[in-house]
Design a protein around this motif. Sequence first.
Motif, mmCIF file in Angstrom:
data_model
loop_
_atom_site.group_PDB
_atom_site.id
_atom_site.type_symbol
_atom_site.label_atom_id
_atom_site.label_comp_id
_atom_site.label_asym_id
_atom_site.label_seq_id
_atom_site.Cartn_x
_atom_site.Cartn_y
_atom_site.Cartn_z
ATOM 1 N N LEU A 441 0.903 -1.239 -0.027
ATOM 2 C CA LEU A 441 0.001 -0.047 -0.009
ATOM 3 C C LEU A 441 1.021 1.066 -0.065
ATOM 4 O O LEU A 441 0.627 2.119 -0.703
ATOM 5 C CB LEU A 441 -1.042 -0.077 1.197
ATOM 6 C CG LEU A 441 -1.832 1.301 1.500
ATOM 7 C CD1 LEU A 441 -2.574 1.615 0.442
ATOM 8 C CD2 LEU A 441 -2.375 1.195 2.885
ATOM 9 N N LEU A 442 1.896 1.333 0.994
ATOM 10 C CA LEU A 442 2.651 2.378 0.761
ATOM 11 C C LEU A 442 3.469 2.791 -0.403
ATOM 12 O O LEU A 442 3.735 3.770 -0.763
ATOM 13 C CB LEU A 442 3.741 2.312 2.026
ATOM 14 C CG LEU A 442 3.262 2.508 3.519
ATOM 15 C CD1 LEU A 442 4.247 2.009 4.542
ATOM 16 C CD2 LEU A 442 2.951 3.911 3.896
ATOM 17 N N GLU A 443 3.863 1.486 -1.003
ATOM 18 C CA GLU A 443 4.694 1.625 -2.218
ATOM 19 C C GLU A 443 3.780 2.329 -3.531
ATOM 20 O O GLU A 443 4.127 3.090 -4.148
ATOM 21 C CB GLU A 443 5.121 0.217 -2.687
ATOM 22 C CG GLU A 443 6.311 -0.395 -1.762
ATOM 23 C CD GLU A 443 6.739 -1.594 -2.276
ATOM 24 O OE1 GLU A 443 8.045 -2.016 -2.043
ATOM 25 O OE2 GLU A 443 5.880 -2.340 -2.984
ATOM 26 N N LYS A 444 2.512 1.822 -3.344
ATOM 27 C CA LYS A 444 1.537 2.301 -4.317
ATOM 28 C C LYS A 444 1.093 3.750 -4.057
ATOM 29 O O LYS A 444 1.027 4.487 -5.058
ATOM 30 C CB LYS A 444 0.337 1.471 -4.479
ATOM 31 C CG LYS A 444 -0.750 1.747 -5.672
ATOM 32 C CD LYS A 444 -1.305 0.387 -6.147
ATOM 33 C CE LYS A 444 -1.980 0.556 -7.427
ATOM 34 N NZ LYS A 444 -2.633 -0.841 -7.826
ATOM 35 N N TRP A 445 0.921 4.103 -2.752
ATOM 36 C CA TRP A 445 0.447 5.644 -2.550
ATOM 37 C C TRP A 445 1.572 6.389 -3.094
ATOM 38 O O TRP A 445 1.658 7.631 -3.298
ATOM 39 C CB TRP A 445 0.533 5.633 -0.900
ATOM 40 C CG TRP A 445 0.305 6.769 -0.227
ATOM 41 C CD1 TRP A 445 1.197 7.686 0.636
ATOM 42 C CD2 TRP A 445 -0.976 7.602 -0.554
ATOM 43 N NE1 TRP A 445 0.747 8.631 0.823
ATOM 44 C CE2 TRP A 445 -0.698 8.908 0.123
ATOM 45 C CE3 TRP A 445 -2.118 7.517 -1.167
ATOM 46 C CZ2 TRP A 445 -1.663 10.087 0.225
ATOM 47 C CZ3 TRP A 445 -3.192 8.575 -1.140
ATOM 48 C CH2 TRP A 445 -2.767 9.690 -0.538
#
Length: 486
Positions: A441-445
Motif C-alpha cells: 500500500l505504501l509503495e503504491k501510495w
Amino acid sequence: MSKIVWGISALFHDAGLSVIKDNELVFGAHAERYSGVKHDDKLNRNLIKEALKYGHPDHVVWYENPWKKRLRQIFSTEVFYGKWCPNPKKYLHNFGIRCPVSFVDHHYSHACAGAYTSEYSRAIVVVIDAIGELDTCSVWEYSKDLGIFKKWSVKYPTSMGLLYSAFTKRCGLKPMDEEYITMGMAAWGKPIYVEQIKMDFIESYNPFKMKRNVHKGIADYLPDANPMDLAASIQCIAEEFITTFIQQAVNHHDNLPVIYQGGVALNCVANTKLLDICKHGLWIMPNPGDCGSSVGAALSYTKKPIIWPGPYIGTDIRKPYPVDACITELSTNKMVGVASGRAEFGPRALGHRSLLADPRGHDIKDKVNEIKRRQKFRPFAPAILEEHLHDYFEINTDTSPYMQYVGNCKHPDKFPAIVHIDGTSRIQTVGKSDSTGFRKLLEKWYAKTGCPMLLNTSLNIRGKPMVNNRDDADQFENEYGIKVLS
C-alpha cells in the motif's frame, strides 16, 4: 507429538494469552480485543476458544507469583492499585482448562519475553515497570547457552513506574492507562518542577531510592501547577532515570547489546535517548508491558530462543490486503480504516488494524482526533517506507518498525498531522523485507502521490480497544462513518 505451552497474564491489568507450539510463537492476543473493555484484566471465553484452535495446552505458565504478590499487599497495606489474585489454577478451571500450572516471577517473565525473542546470543536485559512482586527495576544477563540470571534489582516501594503513574493521575489522567498521554502532554509544558520533584520524592539515582511510597498517589501535589508543566517535569525526570539506570547496566557489561522490557519501555521519547547508549544493539519486544509477559511466561518454561514471527499473531481476518481500495478511499476521502490479516500483538496498530490518512492536509489531524474522541493537542504517527526514513526525519537509527522511537521531522510544514508541537514524530518504518500488504500500500501510495508515508493510528476511539474482527470493523464503520476495508 506437539508440545503446547500457554503463557497467561491476567487479573491485574491488560490480560493476554500467548501460545508456544513446538518452540514457535503461533498466537498472542489481548483480552480487551474480545471483551471490548479497555485494559481488561480478565480472560474471556472467546479468547480461550481462539487459543484452543492450536490445541489444548500441556502446560500453563502464569506471568507472576500470586503468593509473593499477596504477601507484599498484606505487608504494604496496598489499596491504590492492588488487586487480590485468586488461585490461577482454579480460575482457569472456569474456562475448562485443566493441566499443570506453574508460576514465574513477574520480572523474570518480562526478561524472558525480551531475551528469547531477540536475535542476540548474549545480552544485558533491563526491566523497568511499576511493580512486580517486589522488583520495580531489574538487570539480568542473558546467554543463549546458559539462560537468564538476575544481577541486581530495585525493590518496592522505590519505583519510577509508580511515580510516573502517580503524576499521570495528578495531571487528570487515568493511571495504568494514559501514561502515554502524559508523555504527549510533556511537549506542551516546561519542566520547571524538576528540582522540586526530585527534592520531594527522590533520595538518590545511584543507587535509585525514593523518599516516599507513591503507590496510593500524590493527591493534589503542587495544586496550582499547570498539568502540562507537571507532565514535562516528570517526563524529564523519567528520561534522566532511565538513561542513568541503563547506562549503569551497560557500564557493568561492556560490549553487549541491551534488551529492554517492562511497561516503562513504551515511553518512546525516552527510548530514543537509549540509541546513543546501547551502541551494540537494542531490542524492545513490541509488546513489552504486562500483556506481552504472557509470551515471556511461556518462554520461561521452554527456555529456548524462538524466531520472532513479527507482531501479527492475533485474530485473522483472512482476506487479501485491500491495497487498491485503500488508495481509492484515501484519494477521495483522505482517510480509511483497515482491518485485514492477523491482528497486531501489542498496543500499537502497525497496518493491520489501522486508521490511515493522508499526512499532508492541514486539517487532517483535527478530523482524525475528532473521530477518535482524543484531545486536540495529540499528534499521530507516520508509517514510512524505510528507505526514505532519513530523507524526512532526523533519527539515530535506520529502522523503527514498531513505533518505538521518535525523530525530528525535516519538513514539519508539509506534514502537520504527524508532527508534535516539539517537531518530533513517533515513526514506524516499513522495510523492503516486509511481506505484508501494508508495504505494498505504501509503495503504491508513493508511486501515485510522491509521498512515501501515511498517517497511521489505531482503529479505535479513545477508551475503547482496537477493532479485532470483521464484526468490530462493521460496527466501527457504522458508528463513525469511516470506511473500514478488509
